[in-house]
Design a protein around this motif. Structure first.
Motif, PDB file in Angstrom:
ATOM      1  N   ILE A  74       0.843  -1.208   0.000  1.00  0.00           N
ATOM      2  CA  ILE A  74       0.000   0.000   0.000  1.00  0.00           C
ATOM      3  C   ILE A  74       0.871   1.247   0.000  1.00  0.00           C
ATOM      4  O   ILE A  74       0.595   2.223  -0.713  1.00  0.00           O
ATOM      5  CB  ILE A  74      -0.946  -0.009   1.216  1.00  0.00           C
ATOM      6  N   PHE A  75       1.954   1.216   0.802  1.00  0.00           N
ATOM      7  CA  PHE A  75       2.882   2.349   0.855  1.00  0.00           C
ATOM      8  C   PHE A  75       3.439   2.666  -0.528  1.00  0.00           C
ATOM      9  O   PHE A  75       3.520   3.835  -0.942  1.00  0.00           O
ATOM     10  CB  PHE A  75       4.040   2.033   1.811  1.00  0.00           C
ATOM     11  N   VAL A  76       3.865   1.616  -1.237  1.00  0.00           N
ATOM     12  CA  VAL A  76       4.458   1.814  -2.562  1.00  0.00           C
ATOM     13  C   VAL A  76       3.456   2.468  -3.506  1.00  0.00           C
ATOM     14  O   VAL A  76       3.790   3.412  -4.239  1.00  0.00           O
ATOM     15  CB  VAL A  76       4.941   0.457  -3.135  1.00  0.00           C
ATOM     16  N   VAL A  77       2.219   1.989  -3.499  1.00  0.00           N
ATOM     17  CA  VAL A  77       1.177   2.563  -4.364  1.00  0.00           C
ATOM     18  C   VAL A  77       0.909   4.021  -3.991  1.00  0.00           C
ATOM     19  O   VAL A  77       0.778   4.887  -4.865  1.00  0.00           O
ATOM     20  CB  VAL A  77      -0.115   1.733  -4.273  1.00  0.00           C
ATOM     21  N   LEU A  78       0.835   4.293  -2.683  1.00  0.00           N
ATOM     22  CA  LEU A  78       0.596   5.673  -2.240  1.00  0.00           C
ATOM     23  C   LEU A  78       1.712   6.609  -2.681  1.00  0.00           C
ATOM     24  O   LEU A  78       1.460   7.738  -3.128  1.00  0.00           O
ATOM     25  CB  LEU A  78       0.472   5.706  -0.709  1.00  0.00           C
ATOM     26  N   MET A  79       2.953   6.150  -2.574  1.00  0.00           N
ATOM     27  CA  MET A  79       4.083   6.990  -2.966  1.00  0.00           C
ATOM     28  C   MET A  79       4.084   7.234  -4.471  1.00  0.00           C
ATOM     29  O   MET A  79       4.495   8.290  -4.942  1.00  0.00           O
ATOM     30  CB  MET A  79       5.395   6.361  -2.502  1.00  0.00           C
ATOM     31  N   GLN A  80       3.595   6.241  -5.237  1.00  0.00           N
ATOM     32  CA  GLN A  80       3.494   6.434  -6.687  1.00  0.00           C
ATOM     33  C   GLN A  80       2.377   7.409  -7.022  1.00  0.00           C
ATOM     34  O   GLN A  80       2.553   8.313  -7.845  1.00  0.00           O
ATOM     35  CB  GLN A  80       3.237   5.085  -7.365  1.00  0.00           C
ATOM     36  N   SER A  82       1.065   9.736  -5.147  1.00  0.00           N
ATOM     37  CA  SER A  82       1.328  11.093  -4.658  1.00  0.00           C
ATOM     38  C   SER A  82       2.277  11.865  -5.569  1.00  0.00           C
ATOM     39  O   SER A  82       2.374  13.091  -5.489  1.00  0.00           O
ATOM     40  CB  SER A  82       1.922  11.046  -3.250  1.00  0.00           C
ATOM     41  N   GLY A  83       2.977  11.123  -6.426  1.00  0.00           N
ATOM     42  CA  GLY A  83       3.978  11.757  -7.290  1.00  0.00           C
ATOM     43  C   GLY A  83       5.337  11.813  -6.637  1.00  0.00           C
ATOM     44  O   GLY A  83       6.304  12.294  -7.240  1.00  0.00           O
ATOM     45  N   GLY A  84       5.433  11.307  -5.400  1.00  0.00           N
ATOM     46  CA  GLY A  84       6.710  11.335  -4.687  1.00  0.00           C
ATOM     47  C   GLY A  84       7.771  10.483  -5.355  1.00  0.00           C
ATOM     48  O   GLY A  84       8.929  10.902  -5.483  1.00  0.00           O
ATOM     49  N   SER A  85       7.397   9.262  -5.806  1.00  0.00           N
ATOM     50  CA  SER A  85       8.366   8.376  -6.465  1.00  0.00           C
ATOM     51  C   SER A  85       8.882   9.008  -7.761  1.00  0.00           C
ATOM     52  O   SER A  85      10.083   8.976  -8.048  1.00  0.00           O
ATOM     53  CB  SER A  85       7.709   7.026  -6.768  1.00  0.00           C
ATOM     54  N   LYS A  86       7.954   9.597  -8.540  1.00  0.00           N
ATOM     55  CA  LYS A  86       8.360  10.222  -9.793  1.00  0.00           C
ATOM     56  C   LYS A  86       9.268  11.432  -9.535  1.00  0.00           C
ATOM     57  O   LYS A  86      10.300  11.599 -10.200  1.00  0.00           O
ATOM     58  CB  LYS A  86       7.123  10.667 -10.561  1.00  0.00           C
ATOM     59  N   ALA A  87       8.904  12.236  -8.536  1.00  0.00           N
ATOM     60  CA  ALA A  87       9.714  13.422  -8.209  1.00  0.00           C
ATOM     61  C   ALA A  87      11.091  13.019  -7.715  1.00  0.00           C
ATOM     62  O   ALA A  87      12.104  13.635  -8.072  1.00  0.00           O
ATOM     63  CB  ALA A  87       8.999  14.258  -7.144  1.00  0.00           C
ATOM     64  N   PRO A 130      13.220   2.782  -9.495  1.00  0.00           N
ATOM     65  CA  PRO A 130      13.039   3.778 -10.565  1.00  0.00           C
ATOM     66  C   PRO A 130      14.362   4.417 -11.000  1.00  0.00           C
ATOM     67  O   PRO A 130      14.534   4.762 -12.175  1.00  0.00           O
ATOM     68  CB  PRO A 130      12.102   4.814  -9.931  1.00  0.00           C
ATOM     69  N   ILE A 131      15.279   4.557 -10.050  1.00  0.00           N
ATOM     70  CA  ILE A 131      16.573   5.180 -10.360  1.00  0.00           C
ATOM     71  C   ILE A 131      17.474   4.221 -11.109  1.00  0.00           C
ATOM     72  O   ILE A 131      18.078   4.566 -12.128  1.00  0.00           O
ATOM     73  CB  ILE A 131      17.254   5.658  -9.059  1.00  0.00           C
ATOM     74  N   THR A 132      17.594   2.980 -10.609  1.00  0.00           N
ATOM     75  CA  THR A 132      18.457   2.010 -11.294  1.00  0.00           C
ATOM     76  C   THR A 132      17.910   1.676 -12.685  1.00  0.00           C
ATOM     77  O   THR A 132      18.682   1.404 -13.602  1.00  0.00           O
ATOM     78  CB  THR A 132      18.599   0.725 -10.453  1.00  0.00           C
ATOM     79  N   ASP A 133      16.589   1.720 -12.844  1.00  0.00           N
ATOM     80  CA  ASP A 133      16.006   1.465 -14.164  1.00  0.00           C
ATOM     81  C   ASP A 133      16.459   2.514 -15.179  1.00  0.00           C
ATOM     82  O   ASP A 133      16.694   2.204 -16.349  1.00  0.00           O
ATOM     83  CB  ASP A 133      14.475   1.464 -14.094  1.00  0.00           C
ATOM     84  N   ARG A 241       1.854  17.347  -8.953  1.00  0.00           N
ATOM     85  CA  ARG A 241       2.294  18.275  -7.910  1.00  0.00           C
ATOM     86  C   ARG A 241       3.140  17.583  -6.832  1.00  0.00           C
ATOM     87  O   ARG A 241       3.500  18.191  -5.845  1.00  0.00           O
ATOM     88  CB  ARG A 241       1.080  18.939  -7.247  1.00  0.00           C
ATOM     89  N   GLY A 242       3.441  16.310  -7.052  1.00  0.00           N
ATOM     90  CA  GLY A 242       4.221  15.571  -6.070  1.00  0.00           C
ATOM     91  C   GLY A 242       5.644  16.098  -5.945  1.00  0.00           C
ATOM     92  O   GLY A 242       6.253  16.528  -6.936  1.00  0.00           O
ATOM     93  N   LYS A 243       6.168  16.092  -4.728  1.00  0.00           N
ATOM     94  CA  LYS A 243       7.523  16.559  -4.450  1.00  0.00           C
ATOM     95  C   LYS A 243       8.350  15.416  -3.857  1.00  0.00           C
ATOM     96  O   LYS A 243       7.824  14.376  -3.465  1.00  0.00           O
ATOM     97  CB  LYS A 243       7.499  17.741  -3.476  1.00  0.00           C
ATOM     98  N   VAL A 244       9.653  15.634  -3.764  1.00  0.00           N
ATOM     99  CA  VAL A 244      10.557  14.614  -3.221  1.00  0.00           C
ATOM    100  C   VAL A 244      10.164  14.254  -1.789  1.00  0.00           C
ATOM    101  O   VAL A 244      10.238  13.088  -1.386  1.00  0.00           O
ATOM    102  CB  VAL A 244      12.024  15.102  -3.271  1.00  0.00           C
ATOM    103  N   HIS A 245       9.719  15.256  -1.018  1.00  0.00           N
ATOM    104  CA  HIS A 245       9.387  14.968   0.384  1.00  0.00           C
ATOM    105  C   HIS A 245       8.173  14.043   0.508  1.00  0.00           C
ATOM    106  O   HIS A 245       7.962  13.441   1.564  1.00  0.00           O
ATOM    107  CB  HIS A 245       9.164  16.271   1.167  1.00  0.00           C
ATOM    108  N   HIS A 246       7.392  13.915  -0.573  1.00  0.00           N
ATOM    109  CA  HIS A 246       6.256  12.994  -0.525  1.00  0.00           C
ATOM    110  C   HIS A 246       6.712  11.532  -0.598  1.00  0.00           C
ATOM    111  O   HIS A 246       5.918  10.620  -0.383  1.00  0.00           O
ATOM    112  CB  HIS A 246       5.275  13.287  -1.660  1.00  0.00           C
ATOM    113  N   LEU A 247       7.992  11.316  -0.895  1.00  0.00           N
ATOM    114  CA  LEU A 247       8.582   9.981  -0.798  1.00  0.00           C
ATOM    115  C   LEU A 247       9.429   9.855   0.466  1.00  0.00           C
ATOM    116  O   LEU A 247       9.329   8.862   1.195  1.00  0.00           O
ATOM    117  CB  LEU A 247       9.460   9.701  -2.025  1.00  0.00           C
TER     118      LEU A 247
END
Length: 518
Positions: A74-80, A82-87, A130-133, A241-247
């Motif tokens: 659930i955490f992983v989905v929420l972070m995705q 929220s835009g946090g993972s992308k940011a 996401p980074i290693t990919d 609108r997701g930011k790094v802090h959302h991850l």
């Protein structure tokens, strides 16, 4: 067949079929069914009844771990969402300029999350994949880094669920004895060294090298293998609108709550629910970690963290209550493959009797280990290392392995001293190695899940790396056992000198061979 070498037949069947067919689910089920048929003397109906009895017992005993896995999904989905993972991925792309830096950052994060190996595997995978990919790191390489910085880090961290489990097997102040074994745990420490050396140099060999070449040349990060599970979902739309802090903030909250859950569980691990309230059982934080129930701690901590993170996302207006609620089913869905394999892996360990009962592999090990004459005590470290490797590989449980062997080692050797610390650390290292190369190991399964790697492919690519360190480790324990009478400091110093010389010697030879083939 109870209490005999045939108790390991279910694991032999499951492992052989998994490696031959690459069908993990069917292989594990047939392994369990083999054990059930042995217990039922060939009666199919009785065998099925036994199979599902064992499965219900093992799943029931591990419900907190399953809850923890679902919450992490659930955490992983929420972070995705929220835009946090992308940011974070976009930020990391600007900051991390090379593949080597991405690998080093992954290994570094793996070392920082030392509280629990389950938590480590899934958190490092979800944050760093996401980074290693982006740098075309194969999923097999990512899964190897995750696996090699999970159990090896936990088994040398005094404050971890593993330290608590080992301490519980030792008499007196178990945590003190555990801490004294850390410098002698060659396999765990040398594995971590290998990760950073290979990540820094970009060196690979065996099937891993082939996977890396395919990833770099074609962009196929799975080298043609089918994913075990992917935590990404194409239907998930990231909030722009997701930011790094959302991850970052959710990860910090999750770590803090899980550590807090372990401390809380340790202080109140034996509750008195009478009229006079609850009785404190631990005097300090260290004792609390030693006394905690890791599974319950992680379930409690992650549940509290989920509530806090949900509130945080709603307050920062990146997710609505409905979006958060929808994430529950999506998160659960991402963890179904891992949960299914874990259920089978726990069941096969249960029907074999890795901790006693059913086919009772535990008593077979105990009887044979106690028959070793004390005149060969200097060889105990290497003997216990090899035995732990075999048991952990065949049962898929490192905790069950040292749960059987550590008490035997302490009983045979008695008291404390260099040989005891050597033998206990050899048992712990051997259990981690067997766990690393076993297709039915829960940690290996979770590393595959965290790296979105085909499970059997992860095992195949990891075996040469783990085997290299295991061979070196066995040699050092042979040397350490022979030098144990000279004291801990001398034995430890010589062991590490031998280990490092052998490791870098092997690396030089492998590099030279690789260049010649090229």
């Amino acid at each position: 067949m109870e209490g005999t070498i045939f108790a390991f037949l279910p694991a032999v069947v499951a492992i052989a079929l998994a490696l031959l067919t690459k069908q993990v689910y069917v292989s594990l089920f047939l392994g369990i069914f083999t054990g059930a048929m042995m217990l039922a003397s060939g009666n199919i109906l009785r065998a099925l009844g036994t199979l599902y009895t064992v499965m219900s017992e093992k799943v029931g005993a591990n419900v907190p771990i399953l809850v923890f896995l679902v919450v992490l999904g659930i955490f992983v989905v929420l972070m995705q969402k929220s835009g946090g993972s992308k940011a974070y991925g976009e930020w990391a792309e600007r900051k991390i300029k090379s593949k080597g830096s991405a690998l080093a950052a992954t290994a570094g994060l793996g070392c920082l999350i030392f509280v629990d190996d389950y938590f480590n595997c899934l958190t490092v995978g979800s944050v760093m994949r996401p980074i290693t990919d982006k740098f075309k790191v194969s999923h097999a390489k990512l899964a190897w880094i995750i696996d090699s910085t999970a159990a090896p880090v936990c088994i040398i961290a005094p404050i971890s669920s593993w330290a608590a489990a080992v301490s519980g097997q030792l008499d007196g102040n178990g945590l003190t004895v555990f801490i004294k074994t850390i410098p002698f745990n060659i396999y765990a420490i040398l594995t971590i060294i290998m990760v950073f050396v290979f990540c820094g140099s970009g060196f690979d060999f065996g099937k891993m090298k082939r996977n890396e070449q395919i990833a770099a040349e074609t962009g196929d990060l799975d080298a043609g293998e089918t994913d075990l599970a992917s935590e990404s979902d194409s239907s998930i739309i990231a909030n722009p609108r997701g930011k790094v802090h959302h991850l970052i903030v959710p990860v910090i909250i999750l770590i803090a709550c899980c550590v807090g859950g372990m401390i809380y569980s340790g202080f109140f691990y034996n509750w008195d629910t009478g009229l006079y309230g609850t009785t404190l059982q631990s005097a300090n934080v260290i004792e609390a970690f030693a006394n905690c129930d890791a599974g319950s701690s992680l379930a409690i901590g992650s549940t509290i963290a989920l509530v806090l993170v949900a509130a945080y996302y709603m307050l920062t207006k990146v997710l609505s209550f409905k979006e958060i609620s929808d994430s529950f089913t999506q998160g659960f869905k991402t963890m179904v493959p891992a949960i299914l394999i874990l259920t089978f892996a726990w069941s096969i360990s249960g029907i074999m009797g890795a901790k006693g009962g059913y086919l009772d592999a535990q008593s077979f090990v105990q009887k044979n280990m106690e028959m070793i004459p004390q005149t060969v005590q200097a060889f105990f470290p290497v003997l216990f290392f090899i035995t732990a490797c075999l048991i952990a590989f065949s049962t898929g449980t490192s905790w069950g392995t040292f749960g059987v062997l550590v008490p035997i080692a302490v009983t045979i050797l008695g008291g404390s001293g260099t040989l005891v610390f050597l033998t206990v650390s050899a048992t712990l290292g051997g259990a981690v190695f067997g766990d690393h190369i076993s297709p039915i190991s829960d940690t290996t399964i979770l590393a595959s899940t965290g790296g979105a790697c085909n499970h059997v492919d992860h095992v195949k690519t990891q075996i040469p790396y783990a085997l290299l360190i295991a061979v070196i480790t066995a040699i050092t324990y042979l040397v350490g056992g022979l030098l144990s009478t000279l004291g801990s400091v001398i034995a430890c110093a010589v062991m590490w000198a031998v280990a490092l010389v052998l490791f870098f010697g092997f690396v030089i030879v492998l590099k030279a061979t690789s260049k010649k083939k090229a």
